[in-house]
Design a protein around this motif. Structure first.
Motif, PDB file in Angstrom:
ATOM      1  N   ALA A 121      74.124  78.107 137.337  1.00  0.00           N
ATOM      2  CA  ALA A 121      74.241  77.062 136.317  1.00  0.00           C
ATOM      3  C   ALA A 121      74.921  77.600 135.063  1.00  0.00           C
ATOM      4  O   ALA A 121      75.779  76.928 134.474  1.00  0.00           O
ATOM      5  CB  ALA A 121      72.855  76.516 135.970  1.00  0.00           C
ATOM      6  N   LEU A 122      74.563  78.818 134.649  1.00  0.00           N
ATOM      7  CA  LEU A 122      75.130  79.389 133.430  1.00  0.00           C
ATOM      8  C   LEU A 122      76.622  79.676 133.600  1.00  0.00           C
ATOM      9  O   LEU A 122      77.446  79.304 132.750  1.00  0.00           O
ATOM     10  CB  LEU A 122      74.384  80.670 133.067  1.00  0.00           C
ATOM     11  N   THR A 123      76.982  80.315 134.707  1.00  0.00           N
ATOM     12  CA  THR A 123      78.376  80.705 134.911  1.00  0.00           C
ATOM     13  C   THR A 123      79.274  79.499 135.114  1.00  0.00           C
ATOM     14  O   THR A 123      80.322  79.361 134.472  1.00  0.00           O
ATOM     15  CB  THR A 123      78.483  81.646 136.123  1.00  0.00           C
ATOM     16  N   ALA A 128      83.102  74.949 133.732  1.00  0.00           N
ATOM     17  CA  ALA A 128      83.420  73.560 134.056  1.00  0.00           C
ATOM     18  C   ALA A 128      83.166  72.558 132.933  1.00  0.00           C
ATOM     19  O   ALA A 128      83.873  71.548 132.839  1.00  0.00           O
ATOM     20  CB  ALA A 128      82.620  73.126 135.299  1.00  0.00           C
ATOM     21  N   LEU A 129      82.169  72.797 132.089  1.00  0.00           N
ATOM     22  CA  LEU A 129      81.800  71.764 131.121  1.00  0.00           C
ATOM     23  C   LEU A 129      82.921  71.473 130.133  1.00  0.00           C
ATOM     24  O   LEU A 129      83.145  70.313 129.753  1.00  0.00           O
ATOM     25  CB  LEU A 129      80.526  72.183 130.378  1.00  0.00           C
ATOM     26  N   SER A 142      78.425  65.085 133.502  1.00  0.00           N
ATOM     27  CA  SER A 142      78.911  66.458 133.552  1.00  0.00           C
ATOM     28  C   SER A 142      77.774  67.465 133.455  1.00  0.00           C
ATOM     29  O   SER A 142      77.705  68.422 134.229  1.00  0.00           O
ATOM     30  CB  SER A 142      79.916  66.692 132.424  1.00  0.00           C
ATOM     31  N   THR A 143      76.849  67.271 132.518  1.00  0.00           N
ATOM     32  CA  THR A 143      75.744  68.224 132.362  1.00  0.00           C
ATOM     33  C   THR A 143      74.790  68.173 133.547  1.00  0.00           C
ATOM     34  O   THR A 143      74.319  69.214 134.010  1.00  0.00           O
ATOM     35  CB  THR A 143      74.976  67.938 131.065  1.00  0.00           C
ATOM     36  N   ALA A 144      74.519  66.966 134.058  1.00  0.00           N
ATOM     37  CA  ALA A 144      73.621  66.849 135.211  1.00  0.00           C
ATOM     38  C   ALA A 144      74.239  67.477 136.452  1.00  0.00           C
ATOM     39  O   ALA A 144      73.533  68.073 137.272  1.00  0.00           O
ATOM     40  CB  ALA A 144      73.292  65.378 135.468  1.00  0.00           C
ATOM     41  N   THR A 145      75.556  67.365 136.593  1.00  0.00           N
ATOM     42  CA  THR A 145      76.231  67.962 137.742  1.00  0.00           C
ATOM     43  C   THR A 145      76.066  69.475 137.739  1.00  0.00           C
ATOM     44  O   THR A 145      75.761  70.085 138.776  1.00  0.00           O
ATOM     45  CB  THR A 145      77.722  67.599 137.733  1.00  0.00           C
ATOM     46  N   VAL A 146      76.255  70.101 136.587  1.00  0.00           N
ATOM     47  CA  VAL A 146      76.113  71.560 136.500  1.00  0.00           C
ATOM     48  C   VAL A 146      74.664  71.973 136.739  1.00  0.00           C
ATOM     49  O   VAL A 146      74.387  72.933 137.483  1.00  0.00           O
ATOM     50  CB  VAL A 146      76.595  72.067 135.130  1.00  0.00           C
ATOM     51  N   ALA A 147      73.723  71.254 136.129  1.00  0.00           N
ATOM     52  CA  ALA A 147      72.308  71.602 136.298  1.00  0.00           C
ATOM     53  C   ALA A 147      71.872  71.465 137.752  1.00  0.00           C
ATOM     54  O   ALA A 147      71.173  72.334 138.293  1.00  0.00           O
ATOM     55  CB  ALA A 147      71.450  70.719 135.402  1.00  0.00           C
ATOM     56  N   ALA A 148      72.291  70.380 138.404  1.00  0.00           N
ATOM     57  CA  ALA A 148      71.920  70.171 139.803  1.00  0.00           C
ATOM     58  C   ALA A 148      72.639  71.150 140.724  1.00  0.00           C
ATOM     59  O   ALA A 148      72.040  71.728 141.630  1.00  0.00           O
ATOM     60  CB  ALA A 148      72.231  68.732 140.210  1.00  0.00           C
ATOM     61  N   SER A 390      71.891  74.873 126.413  1.00  0.00           N
ATOM     62  CA  SER A 390      72.303  75.996 125.568  1.00  0.00           C
ATOM     63  C   SER A 390      73.822  76.141 125.517  1.00  0.00           C
ATOM     64  O   SER A 390      74.366  76.672 124.549  1.00  0.00           O
ATOM     65  CB  SER A 390      71.678  77.296 126.091  1.00  0.00           C
ATOM     66  N   ILE A 391      74.511  75.662 126.557  1.00  0.00           N
ATOM     67  CA  ILE A 391      75.972  75.740 126.585  1.00  0.00           C
ATOM     68  C   ILE A 391      76.587  74.608 125.764  1.00  0.00           C
ATOM     69  O   ILE A 391      77.588  74.809 125.054  1.00  0.00           O
ATOM     70  CB  ILE A 391      76.486  75.677 128.038  1.00  0.00           C
ATOM     71  N   VAL A 392      76.011  73.418 125.872  1.00  0.00           N
ATOM     72  CA  VAL A 392      76.508  72.251 125.118  1.00  0.00           C
ATOM     73  C   VAL A 392      75.347  71.659 124.306  1.00  0.00           C
ATOM     74  O   VAL A 392      74.804  70.614 124.655  1.00  0.00           O
ATOM     75  CB  VAL A 392      77.121  71.193 126.058  1.00  0.00           C
ATOM     76  N   PRO A 393      74.951  72.321 123.216  1.00  0.00           N
ATOM     77  CA  PRO A 393      73.781  71.859 122.444  1.00  0.00           C
ATOM     78  C   PRO A 393      73.958  70.479 121.822  1.00  0.00           C
ATOM     79  O   PRO A 393      72.964  69.851 121.443  1.00  0.00           O
ATOM     80  CB  PRO A 393      73.630  72.949 121.366  1.00  0.00           C
TER      81      PRO A 393
END
Length: 438
Positions: A121-123, A128-129, A142-148, A390-393
């Motif tokens: 998720a972090l990398t 991608a974000l 976008s955020t849900a896609t990375v988290a999932a 933390s990446i997109v606060p």
């Protein structure tokens, strides 16, 4: 009766210590050691501390943990994650929601290198974000896609979660790694279907990207070859029986170091830093396992697992209803506890029940990993949500949780499919292990 009351008190104290932010390993160590001392005396507790710690530390198969962690740490220090994402974008980026699809594919590929949901998720979030924001993707999508997508790291091998499960239940690490591959692809497909449905209902959430010219596509595919080659050699060697899990981890870490040095993306100092990070993470995992190997005998002395197992197996409930109740417990615990903590706390209680009811322990391991993934997305803990935030606060956490809901439901569908067709998890290990014995 006194033993059972002591066990219940121990569980309550353990949960209280965890909620007070005491490290899981320390909490389990203290409760287990004190509980064994009270029930069997200090000499027995000291003997178990010495024998269990030595026995655990001398298990050769545990070498797989620091080696795969090292491979993941080296992967995060190279451009391999960006190359995998660029190749996926070149293939599907021109479609509606294509950047989200590329992110999921990149997460799946990177999971096969890192074995960690948080690292994935972090990398991939860093990669991608920004791109999805540039193409005006909905922040919720976008955020849900990375988290999932990051949760695939705990299911697609190599997976530290499978190693912990194997140690606690005395199952084969190799079989579990094999069992996680097809369910990982299934979950990836369900996530991509979720993105497609969201973009069909709300086209503005995931606009199509620019078409990538053929020559640029070819360059992107060629740039991704080193990462694909490492996945093919390590995971392919494991699936074909050429490597054991430990050998596969060693080959993967070695190849990652060689490629990083050859491309001048990492220096000798980076190797040292990656090794130190891997040692610290591995030490944390080992402490958790040692704590579990003290807590589990305490549970056995208290007879709580036997009492719960006897109640569930003798309750007259159908095996699938008992399974549903167990999974519901995992879902609820996942809202408050770390995945490793759940494994070491619950497996001594639930695993004997599962085997007594006739469920395949390898299949159950896969189901547990999927449910642990759900915990990584569930409030209030939702570790992957915190990582993405933390990446997109600037994106509120509540917005990320709202975007997570369709992916969480896709995981529920995945659990149902795996329950109806357990061969998705068991066919590959049965075939490979059967072939290796012929």
């Amino acid at each position: 009766m006194i033993d059972t009351l002591a066990g219940l008190a121990g569980v309550i104290i353990l949960l209280a210590l965890i909620m007070l932010r005491i490290p899981v390993a320390i909490a389990m160590f203290v409760v287990g050691f004190v509980g064994i001392t009270l029930l069997s005396g200090l000499p027995v507790a000291m003997g178990l501390l010495a024998s269990e710690s030595f026995t655990l530390a001398s298990k050769f198969e545990l070498v797989v943990i620091p080696l795969f962690i090292l491979m993941g740490n080296l992967a995060t220090r190279t451009s391999i994650s960006r190359s995998l994402y660029a190749a996926a974008y070149a293939a599907v980026g021109r479609l509606r929601g294509g950047l989200a699809h590329a992110t999921l594919i990149g997460c799946g590929a990177f999971s096969a290198l890192s074995g960690s949901s948080i690292a994935s998720a972090l990398t991939m979030g860093k990669v991608a974000l920004g791109e999805m924001e540039r193409y005006r993707y909905s922040p919720r999508l976008s955020t849900a896609t990375v988290a999932a997508g990051g949760t695939l790291g705990i299911l697609i091998p190599p997976s530290t979660g499978f190693v912990i499960y194997a140690i606690l239940t005395e199952q084969s690490i190799g079989r579990l790694f094999l069992a996680g591959f097809l369910p990982g692809l299934l979950l990836l497909a369900l996530f991509m279907a979720t993105v497609a449905i969201i973009c069909w209902l709300r086209p503005e959430a995931g606009p199509a990207g620019e078409a990538v010219p053929c020559d640029a596509t070819l360059r992107a595919m060629l740039a991704a070859l080193p990462g694909v080659a490492i996945i093919a050699v390590t995971i392919g060697g494991l699936y074909t029986g050429l490597f054991s899990p430990v050998e596969s981890a060693a080959v993967g870490a070695g190849l990652m170091a060689v490629i990083g040095l050859a491309r001048r993306e990492i220096k000798l100092r980076d190797l040292w830093d990656a090794g130190m990070d891997s040692a610290l993470t591995s030490a944390t995992v080992m402490l958790i396992l040692i704590g579990a190997h003290l807590f589990n005998p305490f549970m056995a002395l208290s007879h709580i697992p036997q009492a719960i197992g006897g109640f569930l197996t003798g309750s007259g409930l159908s095996p699938w209803l008992v399974m549903g109740l167990i999974l519901l417990c995992y879902v609820v615990l996942g809202m408050f506890m770390d995945g490793f903590a759940m494994l070491v706390l619950t497996l001594p209680i639930f695993f004997p029940v599962i085997t007594a009811l006739g469920f395949d322990p390898i299949w159950f391991g896969v189901i547990v990993m999927v449910v642990l993934e759900m915990g990584l997305l569930s409030p209030p803990v939702g570790m992957n949500v915190f990582i993405v935030h933390s990446i997109v606060p600037k994106v509120p956490q509540i917005e990320i949780y709202r975007g997570i809901v369709p992916f969480w439901l896709a995981m529920v569908v995945g659990v149902v499919i795996l329950s109806i067709f357990p061969a998705i998890a068991t066919a590959l290990p049965d075939y490979v292990m059967g072939a290796s014995l012929r």
